[in-house]
Structures are given as structure tokens and as C-alpha cells.
Design a protein around this motif. Structure first.
Motif, PDB file in Angstrom:
ATOM      1  N   ARG A   3       0.489  -0.954   0.629  1.00  0.00           N
ATOM      2  CA  ARG A   3      -0.117   0.003   0.145  1.00  0.00           C
ATOM      3  C   ARG A   3       1.379   1.137   0.125  1.00  0.00           C
ATOM      4  NH1 ARG A   3      -0.107   1.973   5.493  1.00  0.00           N
ATOM      5  NH2 ARG A   3       0.325   1.185   6.532  1.00  0.00           N
ATOM      6  N   PHE A   4      -0.347   2.324  -0.210  1.00  0.00           N
ATOM      7  CA  PHE A   4       0.539   4.120   0.198  1.00  0.00           C
ATOM      8  C   PHE A   4       0.730   4.135   1.644  1.00  0.00           C
ATOM      9  CE2 PHE A   4      -1.358   3.579  -4.759  1.00  0.00           C
ATOM     10  CZ  PHE A   4       0.150   2.970  -4.665  1.00  0.00           C
ATOM     11  N   SER A   5       1.988   4.857   1.622  1.00  0.00           N
ATOM     12  CA  SER A   5       2.382   6.108   2.812  1.00  0.00           C
ATOM     13  C   SER A   5       2.985   7.031   2.414  1.00  0.00           C
ATOM     14  CB  SER A   5       2.851   4.954   3.697  1.00  0.00           C
ATOM     15  OG  SER A   5       2.850   6.120   4.943  1.00  0.00           O
ATOM     16  N   GLY A   6       1.741   8.048   2.398  1.00  0.00           N
ATOM     17  CA  GLY A   6       2.552   9.505   2.228  1.00  0.00           C
ATOM     18  C   GLY A   6       1.900  10.913   2.374  1.00  0.00           C
ATOM     19  N   ALA A   7       2.039  12.249   1.617  1.00  0.00           N
ATOM     20  CA  ALA A   7       1.427  12.697   2.106  1.00  0.00           C
ATOM     21  C   ALA A   7       1.192  14.081   0.890  1.00  0.00           C
ATOM     22  CB  ALA A   7       2.086  13.248   3.124  1.00  0.00           C
ATOM     23  N   GLY A   8       0.690  15.017   0.655  1.00  0.00           N
ATOM     24  CA  GLY A   8       0.619  16.095  -0.916  1.00  0.00           C
ATOM     25  C   GLY A   8       0.867  17.060  -0.357  1.00  0.00           C
ATOM     26  N   VAL A   9       0.809  17.930  -1.401  1.00  0.00           N
ATOM     27  CA  VAL A   9       0.858  19.374  -1.240  1.00  0.00           C
ATOM     28  C   VAL A   9       0.610  20.042  -2.337  1.00  0.00           C
ATOM     29  CG1 VAL A   9       1.755  21.606  -0.194  1.00  0.00           C
ATOM     30  CG2 VAL A   9       2.720  19.483   0.903  1.00  0.00           C
ATOM     31  N   SER A  10      -0.386  20.481  -2.333  1.00  0.00           N
ATOM     32  CA  SER A  10      -0.868  21.584  -3.410  1.00  0.00           C
ATOM     33  C   SER A  10      -1.045  23.106  -3.268  1.00  0.00           C
ATOM     34  CB  SER A  10      -2.382  21.319  -4.210  1.00  0.00           C
ATOM     35  OG  SER A  10      -2.471  22.053  -5.188  1.00  0.00           O
ATOM     36  N   ASP A  11      -0.232  23.888  -4.182  1.00  0.00           N
ATOM     37  CA  ASP A  11      -0.252  25.209  -3.572  1.00  0.00           C
ATOM     38  C   ASP A  11      -0.469  25.784  -4.955  1.00  0.00           C
ATOM     39  OD1 ASP A  11       1.303  28.301  -3.341  1.00  0.00           O
ATOM     40  OD2 ASP A  11       1.742  27.189  -1.136  1.00  0.00           O
ATOM     41  N   GLY A 183      10.004  -0.093   0.133  1.00  0.00           N
ATOM     42  CA  GLY A 183      10.979   1.086  -0.203  1.00  0.00           C
ATOM     43  C   GLY A 183      11.216   1.750  -1.018  1.00  0.00           C
ATOM     44  N   ASP A 184      10.445   1.361  -1.875  1.00  0.00           N
ATOM     45  CA  ASP A 184      10.890   2.291  -2.694  1.00  0.00           C
ATOM     46  C   ASP A 184       9.714   3.998  -2.772  1.00  0.00           C
ATOM     47  OD1 ASP A 184      12.043   0.675  -4.417  1.00  0.00           O
ATOM     48  OD2 ASP A 184      10.117   0.296  -5.674  1.00  0.00           O
ATOM     49  N   ARG A 185       9.608   4.902  -3.873  1.00  0.00           N
ATOM     50  CA  ARG A 185       8.568   5.890  -3.246  1.00  0.00           C
ATOM     51  C   ARG A 185       8.344   6.605  -5.446  1.00  0.00           C
ATOM     52  NH1 ARG A 185      10.855  10.595   0.882  1.00  0.00           N
ATOM     53  NH2 ARG A 185       9.577   9.324   2.316  1.00  0.00           N
ATOM     54  N   LEU A 186       7.328   7.076  -4.930  1.00  0.00           N
ATOM     55  CA  LEU A 186       6.780   6.984  -5.428  1.00  0.00           C
ATOM     56  C   LEU A 186       6.162   8.773  -5.793  1.00  0.00           C
ATOM     57  CD1 LEU A 186       4.289   4.790  -6.648  1.00  0.00           C
ATOM     58  CD2 LEU A 186       5.723   5.097  -8.210  1.00  0.00           C
ATOM     59  N   VAL A 235       4.219  12.574  -2.354  1.00  0.00           N
ATOM     60  CA  VAL A 235       4.840  11.654  -2.443  1.00  0.00           C
ATOM     61  C   VAL A 235       4.742  10.256  -1.651  1.00  0.00           C
ATOM     62  CG1 VAL A 235       7.475  11.573  -1.100  1.00  0.00           C
ATOM     63  CG2 VAL A 235       6.866  13.111  -2.282  1.00  0.00           C
ATOM     64  N   LEU A 236       4.845   9.275  -2.099  1.00  0.00           N
ATOM     65  CA  LEU A 236       4.192   8.163  -1.731  1.00  0.00           C
ATOM     66  C   LEU A 236       5.361   6.453  -1.331  1.00  0.00           C
ATOM     67  CD1 LEU A 236       1.520   8.176  -4.450  1.00  0.00           C
ATOM     68  CD2 LEU A 236       1.235   9.020  -2.321  1.00  0.00           C
TER      69      LEU A 236
END
Length: 274
Positions: A3-11, A183-186, A235-236
Motif C-alpha cells: 500500500r501507499f504511505s504518503g502525503a501531498g501539498v498543493s499550492d 521501500g520504493d518511493r513514488l 510523495v508516496l
């Protein structure tokens, strides 16, 4: 299960007066949609597409990923068509889309337009989406080199997008299964990042441990470079563990329900005024 564990920002950036980017991030669905520049109601196109695609994917967890993606994009096109019928000023509205779906074992990328998806594996960054732009087409045919392409005045002319034409071939969106492991990141991002921040800087920032910090620093890097467009970064981290429940987080234009075309709501409004 993956699964994904991440966060995002939109500006909104330093130049635009409103945000036409939309995004969604959750453990099994994440996406970035960017209203196509110069077209009417870009924020409506991106918000509607982000809402429909994420809702469709969440409701069909465990189904065939490719079919879910195709059905979700087709549903988004139908909603956009309704939106144009309700307001002719929205004619031509369209959006990019870069979306990843995970069923616990596989990760599928659906992509159209010039938002981008990157994979960081063992410290090496690789773009896993292909830009659907006039300049990329010229590069593919050898008419432009990398250096001249970056400065070309038509570099943001998008050749393929999600629009309100339901007759478009449903396979107009690129579908690619990503070879990812724990361990990969998207990174999913709008061109407000990639037009201003190079791959070397993106790679350095993606090495930050915390996904939210990485998304925030990438966004600040684009703002520091001029911020001439809306900027959205997700970033995931690809993680493994038991299945989790969670709807996810909306970012950008899709946070405003007024930007979402909902045919059911339109039908009810007509009934109320009949």
C-alpha cells in the motif's frame, strides 16, 4: 499487502489567482490532476476528474486494476460532458491525470497529459510516465533536443487529456504496471514542479525521510524558482503490512465541492425547479 504511505501539498503558486490542480492521496489510490492551461474551467475539470476517479477506485477495491482505471476515466469524461451541457462557458475544459492504484499486490499507473509520475528505487530517480505534449512528440521524432525542448514556447501544449468527450477511445490513457517493492518511493506532480525544478534537485529532496517534508520542500523549491504555475506534489512510500481502511485526503481545487460536476445533483436541481 502493499500500500501507499504518503502525503501531498498543493499550492496556488506566486502568479495564478486560483488553483486548478486537484489531488487525492490514500493507502490504495493517489492521483494528481491539473486543469489544462488556457482552457475554460480547468479547476472544474481537475476537481471532477479527481473526485470521480478516486471515488470509483475506492468503491471497487479488489477489482481488476486496468478495468477500474478505464471505467473511472470514462465516468469522469461523462461528468465533464454534463458540466459543459449545464454551462457552455465550460466548453473545452480538460485536465491531465496521473493516478496510481494498488490492490495489495500490484501498482498500476494511469496517465494522460503532462503531469508526471516518478519512481525512486535504490536512490535512482526514473520518470515512469510519458508526457503527452507537442514538444515531447517533437523530441520523439528527433526534431528537438533535450536542451531546446526545455525552452520551447510550445512546451506546455498538451495533446491528450481527460475532457468532456465521452466518444474518446477509453484506451487513450496510458496504463502501465509499475515494478515496485517495499521501500520504493513514488512522486506524482503537476508541471508546476517539473517546469521549474530539475531532476537532480527532485532526487535530493525525495531522499528526505518524511514524505510530507519531501512534498513540502519540493513545493517550496518550485515557489523559490518563481512559482509561475500551481504546484502539486504527492510523495508516496511503498510499504507492506495488513490492509488498512481510510478514505484519504483531498487537495487543491477538489476541496471545493462547487468545482465538482455531479450529474445526480444536477438531476435533483432540475426536479426542484420543475
Amino acid at each position: 499487502m502493499l500500500r501507499f504511505s504518503g502525503a501531498g501539498v498543493s499550492d496556488v503558486g506566486r502568479v495564478r489567482d486560483h488553483n486548478e490542480d486537484s489531488a487525492f492521496v490514500s493507502p490504495y489510490v493517489a492521483l494528481v490532476a491539473d486543469g489544462v492551461g488556457g482552457a475554460a474551467a480547468g479547476e472544474v475539470a481537475s476537481a471532477t476528474t479527481a473526485y470521480v476517479v478516486s471515488a470509483t477506485a475506492l468503491s471497487r477495491f479488489g477489482d481488476d486494476l486496468e478495468q477500474v482505471m478505464l471505467d473511472a476515466v470514462a465516468a469522469a469524461r461523462r461528468n465533464l460532458a454534463v458540466g459543459v451541457c449545464e454551462d457552455e462557458a465550460r466548453g473545452g475544459m480538460a485536465t491531465t491525470l496521473s493516478a496510481v492504484l494498488c490492490d495489495g499486490e500490484r501498482v498500476l499507473l494511469g496517465h494522460v497529459g503532462d503531469s508526471r509520475a516518478y519512481l525512486l528505487h535504490d536512490g535512482v530517480l526514473r520518470q515512469v510516465s510519458r508526457d503527452h505534449t507537442y514538444v515531447q512528440q517533437m523530441r520523439d521524432t528527433g526534431q528537438l533536443t533535450g536542451d531546446s525542448a526545455a525552452q520551447h514556447p510550445w512546451r506546455n501544449v498538451v495533446l491528450r487529456s481527460v475532457d468532456g468527450n465521452p466518444a474518446v477511445d477509453p484506451h487513450d490513457i496510458d496504463l502501465d504496471e509499475l515494478d515496485v517493492r517495499e521501500g520504493d518511493r513514488l512522486l506524482l506532480c503537476s508541471d508546476g514542479l517539473t517546469d521549474l525544478v530539475d531532476d537532480a534537485r527532485i532526487t535530493d529532496v525525495l531522499r528526505l525521510v518524511d514524505p510530507h517534508s519531501a512534498a513540502a520542500v519540493l513545493t517550496q523549491s518550485a515557489l523559490a524558482a518563481g512559482g509561475r504555475d500551481n504546484v502539486t506534489c504527492l510523495v508516496l512510500d511503498v510499504v507492506e503490512g495488513p490492509q488498512v481502511v481510510g478514505d484519504g485526503r483531498l487537495l487543491g481545487a477538489v476541496q471545493d465541492a462547487a468545482n465538482i460536476v455531479d450529474p445526480a445533483a444536477v438531476h435533483l436541481a432540475r426536479a426542484d425547479t420543475a
